[in-house]
Enzyme design. Structure first.
Site, mmCIF file in Angstrom:
data_model
loop_
_atom_site.group_PDB
_atom_site.id
_atom_site.type_symbol
_atom_site.label_atom_id
_atom_site.label_comp_id
_atom_site.label_asym_id
_atom_site.label_seq_id
_atom_site.Cartn_x
_atom_site.Cartn_y
_atom_site.Cartn_z
ATOM 1 N N ASP A 70 11.674 -39.052 -37.051
ATOM 2 C CA ASP A 70 13.017 -39.444 -36.607
ATOM 3 C C ASP A 70 13.332 -38.695 -35.313
ATOM 4 O OD1 ASP A 70 13.036 -37.099 -38.049
ATOM 5 O OD2 ASP A 70 14.556 -37.735 -39.487
ATOM 6 N N GLU A 129 20.380 -39.931 -38.595
ATOM 7 C CA GLU A 129 21.628 -39.268 -39.028
ATOM 8 C C GLU A 129 22.769 -40.272 -39.161
ATOM 9 O OE1 GLU A 129 21.680 -36.286 -39.973
ATOM 10 O OE2 GLU A 129 20.006 -35.273 -38.989
HETATM 11 ZN ZN LIG Z 1 20.053 -34.311 -40.828
HETATM 12 ZN ZN LIG Z 2 16.914 -34.701 -40.580
#
Ligand SMILES: [Zn+2]
Ligand SMILES: [Zn+2]
Length: 377
Positions: A70, A129
């Site tokens: 990510d 997130e």
């Molecule tokens: Zn996070």
């Molecule tokens: Zn994370």
């Protein structure tokens, strides 16, 4: 594999440019720049929004194995005082995604130079997130065209020492939903409460009642959390508030419990509207599906960890959420924790990570991508 000084430089470069979900333009450019400088013979690259997919062609492939990193940061003002701290005021890589990306690049570099047997896919995923990049990325044509047979990811673990790797078969991360509740009533003078509908009192009562959902409505053998992390309301000390807002999160170990809790919150809403003669609107925001690890893959991975002379620790299930859950819902896979040894936890403005963990993780990810066998092999 890149030398340690190079790895640290990449991590520090990325650390300085944290960006929010689907705004990771500088991050994407940095990653692409690195990827384009690699030997291209075995690589194919696709962009998807602010994310990137890189496929490495294997020498004798029987499946496609994927590693997901990510790439987004958080709206947190960094307070580490590090010389390479965030240059984007008000934003920080406070969840270690800068390390996740560095580990992916290091592994990709090694594979571009010495291709693996199976095809390998690197997934640079935006917006973990929020609002959640995993699900829309999986639904894209770009991803579908390179649908993996197996996928894994890691997350830094501040509480574990460097050299420790942790995971478990089955449930690792919880089901989560955001929760935003807006109250609107009739404000007025502080001295004439009988002529008003006080939204501070309504919102306060609501916070208290929410607690009874977990204690009185949920089966005691199930696990659930409802946390309100933020309350705002009113304008000044001597005026009765016309508006108030609660912001929070719901977490459960069973995916079936999330809709039940939402129904309970809706019924509280109706009761409070009646009681306080006000209007309440509820937004459940982003939902993340649980991360459920495939047992056989975790077994294989545990052997790889132990043969790498790293410490294995069985992980407890946690009430944290991760949108990687959507990937392992539809693709066999697993996630693991990487020890980075920080006194401050994830999402803390003082989170640091021991950089010695980066080469350790890069070697482990590379070995796993090269050695992992499919479930039915
Ligand atoms: Zn996070
Ligand atoms: Zn994370």
């Amino acid at each position: 594999m890149l030398d340690v000084a190079n790895l640290i430089k990449i991590r520090r470069d990325l650390h300085q440019i944290p960006e929010l979900g689907f705004q990771e333009h500088k991050t994407q450019a940095y990653l692409l720049n690195f990827i384009q400088a690699l030997p291209q013979t075995h690589l194919s690259v696709k962009k998807w929004k602010t994310g990137i997919l890189v496929k490495v062609k294997g020498t004798n492939s029987s499946m496609l194995v994927a590693y997901r990193a990510d790439i987004d940061g958080l709206p947190i003002e960094e307070e580490t005082g590090l010389e390479f701290q965030s240059k984007h005021e008000g934003y920080m890589h406070a969840c270690g995604h800068d390390l996740h990306m560095t580990i992916a690049l290091a592994t990709l570099e090694a594979m571009a130079k010495q291709p693996p047997e199976n095809d390998v896919l690197f997934v640079f995923q935006p917006a973990e997130e929020g609002p959640g990049g995993a699900l829309p990325m999986m639904q894209s044509e770009e991803f579908k065209e390179w649908w993996p047979d197996l996928i894994f990811a890691l997350h830094i673990a501040p509480e574990l020492p460097v050299g420790t790797i942790s995971s478990k078969p089955g449930l690792l991360f919880a089901n989560t939903s955001e929760l935003f509740i807006d109250f609107k009533g009739k404000g007025g003078h502080a001295a004439y409460p009988h002529l008003t509908k006080d939204m501070v009192v309504a919102a306060s009562g609501f916070v208290g009642e929410l607690q009874t959902i977990v204690s009185r409505r949920v089966d005691p053998l199930e696990s659930a959390v409802i946390t309100i992390g933020k309350i705002t309301g009113g304008t000044v000390q001597n005026v009765i508030a016309e508006r108030a807002r609660l912001e929070g999160t719901i977490r459960t170990l069973s995916p079936d419990l999330i809709p039940i809790i939402k129904q309970e919150i809706d019924s509280l809403k109706r009761g409070f509207e009646e009681m306080y003669d006000c209007s309440i609107s509820i937004d459940f925001g982003a939902n993340y599906y649980q991360v459920f690890n495939q047992s056989d893959l975790v077994d294989q991975f545990k052997h790889i960890v132990e043969s790498s002379e790293l410490e294995w620790k069985e992980a407890p299930a946690a009430m944290t959420g991760e949108d990687f859950g959507y990937m392992v819902r539809d693709i066999p896979g697993f996630m693991f924790w990487l020890g980075v040894d920080s006194p401050y936890g994830l999402h803390h403005s003082k989170l640091t990570a021991k950089e010695e963990a980066i080469p350790i993780a890069a070697k482990l990810v590379e070995k796993t991508l090269r050695e992992m066998k499919s479930l039915n092999a």
